[in-house]
Structures are given as structure tokens and as C-alpha cells.
Design an enzyme around this catalytic site. Structure first.
Site, PDB file in Angstrom:
ATOM      1  N   ASP A 232     -36.466 102.855  37.380  1.00  0.00           N
ATOM      2  CA  ASP A 232     -36.532 103.987  36.447  1.00  0.00           C
ATOM      3  C   ASP A 232     -36.143 103.624  35.020  1.00  0.00           C
ATOM      4  O   ASP A 232     -36.178 104.452  34.132  1.00  0.00           O
ATOM      5  CB  ASP A 232     -35.640 105.136  36.931  1.00  0.00           C
TER       6      ASP A 232
ATOM      7  N   TYR B 210     -31.741  95.497  29.621  1.00  0.00           N
ATOM      8  CA  TYR B 210     -31.054  94.527  30.488  1.00  0.00           C
ATOM      9  C   TYR B 210     -31.111  93.104  29.932  1.00  0.00           C
ATOM     10  O   TYR B 210     -30.368  92.239  30.385  1.00  0.00           O
ATOM     11  CB  TYR B 210     -31.647  94.563  31.906  1.00  0.00           C
TER      12      TYR B 210
ATOM     13  N   ARG C  14     -18.215  98.683  35.322  1.00  0.00           N
ATOM     14  CA  ARG C  14     -19.104  99.848  35.480  1.00  0.00           C
ATOM     15  C   ARG C  14     -18.898 100.509  36.860  1.00  0.00           C
ATOM     16  O   ARG C  14     -18.954 101.720  36.977  1.00  0.00           O
ATOM     17  CB  ARG C  14     -20.568  99.409  35.300  1.00  0.00           C
TER      18      ARG C  14
HETATM   19  N1  LIG Z   1     -34.499 101.110  40.755  1.00  0.00           N
HETATM   20  C1  LIG Z   1     -33.832 101.902  39.928  1.00  0.00           C
HETATM   21  O1  LIG Z   1     -34.218 102.010  38.802  1.00  0.00           O
HETATM   22  C2  LIG Z   1     -32.607 102.626  40.394  1.00  0.00           C
HETATM   23  C3  LIG Z   1     -32.101 103.732  39.715  1.00  0.00           C
HETATM   24  C4  LIG Z   1     -30.950 104.343  40.189  1.00  0.00           C
HETATM   25  C5  LIG Z   1     -30.337 103.855  41.335  1.00  0.00           C
HETATM   26  N2  LIG Z   1     -30.859 102.773  41.946  1.00  0.00           N
HETATM   27  C6  LIG Z   1     -30.280 102.228  43.185  1.00  0.00           C
HETATM   28  O2  LIG Z   1     -30.120 103.282  44.151  1.00  0.00           O
HETATM   29  C7  LIG Z   1     -29.144 102.862  45.090  1.00  0.00           C
HETATM   30  C8  LIG Z   1     -28.102 103.936  45.300  1.00  0.00           C
HETATM   31  O3  LIG Z   1     -27.197 103.971  44.219  1.00  0.00           O
HETATM   32  P1  LIG Z   1     -25.855 104.803  44.247  1.00  0.00           P
HETATM   33  O4  LIG Z   1     -25.118 104.411  43.036  1.00  0.00           O
HETATM   34  O5  LIG Z   1     -26.145 106.231  44.449  1.00  0.00           O
HETATM   35  O6  LIG Z   1     -25.124 104.202  45.535  1.00  0.00           O
HETATM   36  P2  LIG Z   1     -24.254 104.900  46.678  1.00  0.00           P
HETATM   37  O7  LIG Z   1     -23.327 103.851  47.195  1.00  0.00           O
HETATM   38  O8  LIG Z   1     -23.707 106.193  46.217  1.00  0.00           O
HETATM   39  O9  LIG Z   1     -25.307 105.236  47.832  1.00  0.00           O
HETATM   40  C9  LIG Z   1     -25.926 104.308  48.628  1.00  0.00           C
HETATM   41  C10 LIG Z   1     -25.968 104.795  50.074  1.00  0.00           C
HETATM   42  O10 LIG Z   1     -26.686 103.824  50.830  1.00  0.00           O
HETATM   43  C11 LIG Z   1     -26.100 103.779  52.127  1.00  0.00           C
HETATM   44  N3  LIG Z   1     -26.515 102.566  52.835  1.00  0.00           N
HETATM   45  C12 LIG Z   1     -26.083 101.308  52.651  1.00  0.00           C
HETATM   46  N4  LIG Z   1     -26.712 100.474  53.504  1.00  0.00           N
HETATM   47  C13 LIG Z   1     -27.569 101.230  54.227  1.00  0.00           C
HETATM   48  C14 LIG Z   1     -28.492 100.938  55.275  1.00  0.00           C
HETATM   49  N5  LIG Z   1     -28.662  99.705  55.730  1.00  0.00           N
HETATM   50  N6  LIG Z   1     -29.199 101.959  55.818  1.00  0.00           N
HETATM   51  C15 LIG Z   1     -29.036 103.224  55.372  1.00  0.00           C
HETATM   52  N7  LIG Z   1     -28.167 103.562  54.390  1.00  0.00           N
HETATM   53  C16 LIG Z   1     -27.449 102.565  53.815  1.00  0.00           C
HETATM   54  C17 LIG Z   1     -24.618 103.886  51.842  1.00  0.00           C
HETATM   55  O11 LIG Z   1     -23.875 104.251  52.981  1.00  0.00           O
HETATM   56  C18 LIG Z   1     -24.573 104.929  50.725  1.00  0.00           C
HETATM   57  O12 LIG Z   1     -24.390 106.234  51.244  1.00  0.00           O
HETATM   58  C19 LIG Z   1     -28.593 101.546  44.548  1.00  0.00           C
HETATM   59  O13 LIG Z   1     -29.266 100.486  45.152  1.00  0.00           O
HETATM   60  C20 LIG Z   1     -28.919 101.620  43.071  1.00  0.00           C
HETATM   61  O14 LIG Z   1     -28.911 100.363  42.474  1.00  0.00           O
HETATM   62  C21 LIG Z   1     -31.970 102.167  41.502  1.00  0.00           C
HETATM   63  O1  LIG Z   2     -24.587 102.052  36.307  1.00  0.00           O
HETATM   64  P1  LIG Z   2     -25.277 103.167  37.003  1.00  0.00           P
HETATM   65  O2  LIG Z   2     -25.060 103.147  38.507  1.00  0.00           O
HETATM   66  O3  LIG Z   2     -25.043 104.508  36.401  1.00  0.00           O
HETATM   67  O4  LIG Z   2     -26.834 102.971  36.765  1.00  0.00           O
HETATM   68  C1  LIG Z   2     -27.457 101.812  37.142  1.00  0.00           C
HETATM   69  C2  LIG Z   2     -28.946 102.050  37.128  1.00  0.00           C
HETATM   70  O5  LIG Z   2     -29.355 102.005  35.772  1.00  0.00           O
HETATM   71  C3  LIG Z   2     -30.751 102.074  35.517  1.00  0.00           C
HETATM   72  O6  LIG Z   2     -31.264 103.350  35.803  1.00  0.00           O
HETATM   73  C4  LIG Z   2     -30.916 104.416  34.928  1.00  0.00           C
HETATM   74  C5  LIG Z   2     -31.857 104.562  33.759  1.00  0.00           C
HETATM   75  O7  LIG Z   2     -31.826 103.441  32.973  1.00  0.00           O
HETATM   76  C6  LIG Z   2     -31.443 105.749  32.898  1.00  0.00           C
HETATM   77  O8  LIG Z   2     -32.364 105.910  31.844  1.00  0.00           O
HETATM   78  C7  LIG Z   2     -31.390 107.007  33.701  1.00  0.00           C
HETATM   79  O9  LIG Z   2     -32.684 107.412  34.000  1.00  0.00           O
HETATM   80  O10 LIG Z   2     -30.607 106.832  34.861  1.00  0.00           O
HETATM   81  C8  LIG Z   2     -30.964 105.710  35.693  1.00  0.00           C
HETATM   82  C9  LIG Z   2     -30.084 105.709  36.905  1.00  0.00           C
HETATM   83  O11 LIG Z   2     -28.714 105.688  36.604  1.00  0.00           O
HETATM   84  C10 LIG Z   2     -31.485 101.033  36.327  1.00  0.00           C
HETATM   85  O12 LIG Z   2     -32.870 101.149  36.187  1.00  0.00           O
HETATM   86  C11 LIG Z   2     -31.128 101.084  37.770  1.00  0.00           C
HETATM   87  O13 LIG Z   2     -31.791 100.040  38.441  1.00  0.00           O
HETATM   88  C12 LIG Z   2     -29.626 100.971  37.943  1.00  0.00           C
HETATM   89  O14 LIG Z   2     -29.301 101.179  39.318  1.00  0.00           O
HETATM   90 MN   LIG Z   3     -33.772  99.635  37.672  1.00  0.00          MN
END
Ligand SMILES: NC(=O)c1ccc[n+]([C@@H]2O[C@H](COP(=O)([O-])OP(=O)(O)OC[C@H]3O[C@@H](n4cnc5c(N)ncnc54)[C@H](O)[C@@H]3O)[C@@H](O)[C@H]2O)c1
Ligand SMILES: O=P(O)(O)OC[C@H]1O[C@H](O[C@H]2[C@H](O)[C@@H](O)[C@@H](O)O[C@@H]2CO)[C@H](O)[C@@H](O)[C@@H]1O
Ligand SMILES: [Mn+2]
Length: 441
Positions: free
Chosen positions: A170, A264, A284
Site C-alpha cells: 500500500d 523506503y 517503530r
Molecule cells: N504490504 C503492505 O503494504 C502492508 C501494509 C500494512 C500492513 N502490512 C502487513 O500486515 C501484517 C499485519 O500487520 P500488523 O501490524 O497489524 O500485525 P499484527 O501483529 O497486529 O497482526 C498479525 C496477526 O497475524 C497473526 N499470525 C501470525 N502468524 C500467523 C499464521 N501463520 N497464520 C495465521 N495468523 C498468523 C498473528 O497472530 C496476529 O494476530 C504485517 O505483515 C504487516 O507488515 C503490509
Molecule cells: O510502521 P507501521 O506498522 O505503522 O507501518 C508499516 C507499513 O507501512 C507501509 O504502509 C503504510 C502506508 O505507507 C501509509 O501510506 C498508510 O497507507 O498506511 C500503511 C500501513 O501502515 C508499508 O507499505 C507497509 O508494508 C508497512 O507494513
Molecule cells: Mn508495503
């Protein structure tokens, strides 16, 4: 309109309520008949599950809602799995950030040694999740935004090449929203060209639908302010560390003013600055534990206590509309244009075919079709080749259980000053990840 059955994997995620609220806000575009939360941590998920059950009964009683740790119950009959798991949760994110910092190296959840460490924890469980999805719902699509997306995408390419998994981030969506504010437009008015890897790329064009190019205007603004805008974009990204990140884009642009940088890149261009401006005792992860996690779970507990969501509801994760856009593109063949993490196969003409790159794609019922971005300059190509090789070595190291390749991956990372430092960081990470990693010999 067809109604869909959706499972959210990582149901206990801090993002789950925001995504559920966003789904409710989009039911006219993407109708849902069944919604299931799936997690392997029942205690964590139960809090969100119970509160969302109350909220959904009040706000969308026609949706059948479950939360479960049973994969068969979760995946049977699912059309889409939205995956956002965090293997090792915040405890391990804290270690990913703090261990490298202790050695004077960038401590970040997806970049540098911390990102590779998180990748090593995530490959196995992500593959398992894909297998469960396919076992119980062979036609289901997984829209994965679990991090570290670059390493997960490469692991999927090698280990599950035929699975219906789409990896997406995102960050470009969030930054485009900032760009649109800078030029007083809506994100939907704009079409971009972009090349790079996940969390490692550049915009080469930002045009409106009539073809007017806004890149020079945005560049002038970013050269002064970075992507820092005056308007509140989203709450957690008003945290000081993210404000600093958006501001730092100014110094990233200075390195190559032709293109608009992904934020990043700061971990690769200015690692010394990042280490100097980090607190190895409060990273963070701590900011998120004390902020977003605290807020989301206390809201959930209030709903449970009050037995109603009235007056104490969750807010819509507005950045998350990209997930609905992607699901709609698959479900209704909308040919939406989005940035996706896909196998290059010529999209960047002078980059390896088998690299997982982030580029604009057109998405329809069969998945993404990449849009050609032409040739890229040598500076960016070299940086990308170094970084993609880190990601490939990491996946190879995981598959082969190879300490040597793991060490090479960290040594090659632009965030790490020497092989000696890489080895020290690696040995500490191995110690901290015993519960999660295969043995590396
Ligand atoms: N791609 C992106 O741009 C983007 C944006 C926002 C968040 N994220 C990702 O989303 C994920 C969640 O972030 P968060 O900060 O809310 O974390 P969080 O720790 O609050 O939630 C993650 C959940 O995943 C669960 N989990 C872990 N291993 C698992 C498995 N094998 N099967 C099922 N559930 C499992 C945990 O128990 C937890 O409840 C992270 O990987 C984060 O980096 C990605
Ligand atoms: O440090 P966190 O857990 O708050 O966020 C890490 C994530 O940061 C990016 O996603 C952001 C995005 O950049 C921002 O614009 C907005 O939309 O919120 C997103 C989620 O927090 C990044 O792309 C993710 O991969 C990270 O997990
Ligand atoms: Mn990302």
C-alpha cells in the site's frame, strides 16, 4: 451482483477492524455474504472477533460472520483470502529492529537484516497458508500484503509458482494520495508509471487522464518538503517517525531528481543518518505497540464491555480501499490499473526476467498483466540488482538451510557496512529466532 465469501488471515491484526469497516463501506461495489477471521493466536483474535461480531450484527446483519483458528472452517467456500499475517508478532518485530541497531546497522521491519529475518520467519507459514487455502478452496485467490512482501513474493515464485497469490503493497497508494494533495487532485484522477522492487522504487510519471504531466510540479514540492502535506492523511502515519520519513524524501530526490522516490529508499541511501537518528531502546515496534495496537484493542474491549459498537466504533482503514479495488478487478474483470509485485518478464526491459519487481499492471479475472516500463538508468538498475540479489539469496538460504548464503545476503545488503558486521548481526538474529527458523548450516 454476485456476493463473495472472504477470509481475513491474520484476523488478530491491528489492521483487521479498519479493513472490515472499509469492506462495509464498499458493499455496493463488492458485496459480501460471509466474512471469516482466521488466525493461529486465538486469544489475540478473540478480542477483535468478539467486538466485530457485535458491530456486524448492528451494522450488517446480513453478513454471516465467524472467527476461528480452524483452517477448514476458515477456508471452505472462500472466494478471497486477504492475508496480513505477522509471523512472530510485535515481539519479533522489536528484535528485527533492535538487534541490527545494536551493531550500528539500520533496524527496520522490511529493509536490511531485520527484513531478511522477518522473511525467514514468514516463508514457511505463508506457504502453509497457501496450501490450506488450496486444500479447502482450490479456486480461492489470496491477496497478500503480509510483509516482507518482496521476500514472500520471491518465495511464492519459487515454491508455489502456480498458486493464485497476488502480492501487493500500500506504500505507493499512500504516497500517490500525498502527491494528489500536492497538486490538488484526487488519486483516481491520476495514472502513474513506476519501476522498482517492493519498498524500493521510483515514479517516472504522474499524469491526469488527459495526459498532463505533473511530475515537475510534484518534484518542486518534494524538493522543499518531501511528501509531507498539510492535510492529515491517516492517523497512525501522523506519528513522528512517519512524518520524518515523508520529509526525508526530499534528500532521496536530491540523489536523482529525475524521478520521485519511494520513501523506503532512505534506509539504503542514508543508513548512517537513519542509525544516528534511531533509539535502539525505542523503535517503530514500540511506537506501534503504544499507539495503534493499544488503540485498536482498547476500542475492541470497550465494544465488548458495552455490548454495542454505538459511539465507540472502529474507523475505516481508508488506505485499504486498494484491497477492494484488487478484489473487484479479479471478481468483475474491471481491468483496474494498479502497482503489483510480479515477475518482471520484460516489463523493465533491461532487468532480469526472473526478478520480482513492482510495476503498474492491468488486473482482470486472470490476474495481472504487466505494463512495459522500458529501460531504466544504470544507477537505479545497479541498486535494484544488488537488492533483488539479497532477496533471492535469502530465499535460497531458507530453502537450502544455508548459513553461507544467509551471510552473503546480509553482506550484500546496502545497509550493512561489512561482512564482519553482517556475521555478528546474523549470529544474534539466529539466536533470537530459534523458535521460528530452520537450522542454518
Ligand atoms: N504490504 C503492505 O503494504 C502492508 C501494509 C500494512 C500492513 N502490512 C502487513 O500486515 C501484517 C499485519 O500487520 P500488523 O501490524 O497489524 O500485525 P499484527 O501483529 O497486529 O497482526 C498479525 C496477526 O497475524 C497473526 N499470525 C501470525 N502468524 C500467523 C499464521 N501463520 N497464520 C495465521 N495468523 C498468523 C498473528 O497472530 C496476529 O494476530 C504485517 O505483515 C504487516 O507488515 C503490509
Ligand atoms: O510502521 P507501521 O506498522 O505503522 O507501518 C508499516 C507499513 O507501512 C507501509 O504502509 C503504510 C502506508 O505507507 C501509509 O501510506 C498508510 O497507507 O498506511 C500503511 C500501513 O501502515 C508499508 O507499505 C507497509 O508494508 C508497512 O507494513
Ligand atoms: Mn508495503
Amino acid at each position: 451482483m454476485k456476493e463473495f465469501s472472504v477470509v481475513i488471515a491474520g484476523g488478530g491484526s491491528t489492521y483487521t477492524p479498519g479493513i472490515v469497516m472499509m469492506l462495509l463501506d464498499n458493499l455496493d461495489r463488492f458485496p459480501i455474504k460471509q466474512l471469516t477471521l482466521y488466525d493461529n493466536d486465538a486469544d489475540r483474535q478473540n478480542v477483535l472477533g468478539e467486538s466485530l461480531d457485535i458491530l456486524l450484527k448492528e451494522q450488517a446483519p446480513d453478513i454471516t460472520f465467524h472467527y476461528t483458528t480452524d483452517p477448514e472452517k476458515a477456508f471452505t467456500g472462500a472466494d478471497f483470502c486477504f492475508a496480513h499475517i505477522r509471523v512472530g508478532k510485535y515481539d519479533m518485530r522489536e528484535k528485527d529492529e533492535k538487534i541490527p541497531l545494536k551493531h550500528g546497522v539500520v533496524g527496520q521491519e522490511t529493509c536490511g537484516p531485520g527484513g531478511v529475518a522477518y522473511g525467514m520467519r514468514s516463508i514457511g507459514p505463508m506457504v502453509e497458508l497457501i496450501d490450506l487455502m488450496e486444500q479447502y478452496s482450490p479456486d480461492c485467490w489470496m491477496l497478500n500484503y503480509s510483509n516482507p512482501a518482496a521476500i514472500i513474493a520471491e518465495a511464492c515464485r519459487i515454491l508455489r509458482p502456480n498458486s493464485k497469490v497476488l502480492n501487493i503493497c500500500d506504500m505507493p497508494v499512500g504516497t500517490l494520495r500525498r502527491m494528489s494533495q500536492i497538486i490538488d487532485k484526487q488519486p483516481n484522477d491520476l495514472e502513474v508509471r513506476y519501476f522498482g522492487l517492493n519498498h524500493f522504487g521510483w515514479w517516472t510519471s504522474v499524469k491526469d487522464k488527459e495526459g498532463h504531466e505533473y511530475l515537475p510540479q510534484i518534484r518542486d514540492y518534494v524538493a522543499e518538503n518531501g511528501y509531507l502535506t498539510q492535510i492529515e492523511v491517516d492517523t497512525q502515519h501522523m506519528d513522528q517517525s512517519w512524518q520524518d520519513t515523508h520529509k526525508k524524501a526530499k534528500d532521496l530526490l536530491a540523489v536523482d531528481p529525475r524521478f520521485l522516490p519511494n520513501t523506503y529508499l532512505k534506509y539504503y541511501f542514508y543508513p548512517d543518518y537513519e542509525v544516528e537518528h534511531s533509539d535502539a531502546d525505542y523503535t517503530r515496534a514500540n511506537e506501534v505497540i503504544d499507539g495503534r495496537e493499544q488503540e485498536v484493542f482498547s476500542t475492541a474491549r470497550t465494544i465488548i464491555e458495552n455490548e454495542t459498537a454505538a459511539g465507540s466504533g472502529f474507523s475505516i482503514g481508508s488506505h485499504a480501499t486498494f484491497i477492494v479495488d484488487l478484489a473487484r478487478a479479479i471478481a468483475f474483470n474491471t481491468h483496474e490499473r494498479m502497482l503489483m509485485i510480479v515477475e518482471n518478464n520484460g516489463a523493465i526491459a533491461n532487468f532480469d526476467d526472473d526478478a520480482m519487481v513492482e510495476v503498474p499492471c492491468i488486473i482482470g479475472s486472470d490476474g495481472p498483466e504487466t505494463l512495459s516500463q522500458g529501460k531504466i538508468p544504470e544507477f537505479e538498475r545497479a541498486l535494484m540488482y544488488q537488492q533483488v540479489t539479497v532477496e533471492k539469496l535469502a530465499v535460497e538460504a531458507y530453502i537450502e538451510g544455508s548459513y553461507q548464503k544467509f551471510w552473503q545476503a546480509l553482506t550484500l545488503s546496502k545497509t550493512v557496512p561489512s561482512a564482519a558486521v553482517a556475521k555478528n548481526v546474523l549470529d544474534d538474529l539466529i539466536e533470537a529466532n530459534q523458535e521460528y527458523w530452520p537450522e542454518f548450516k
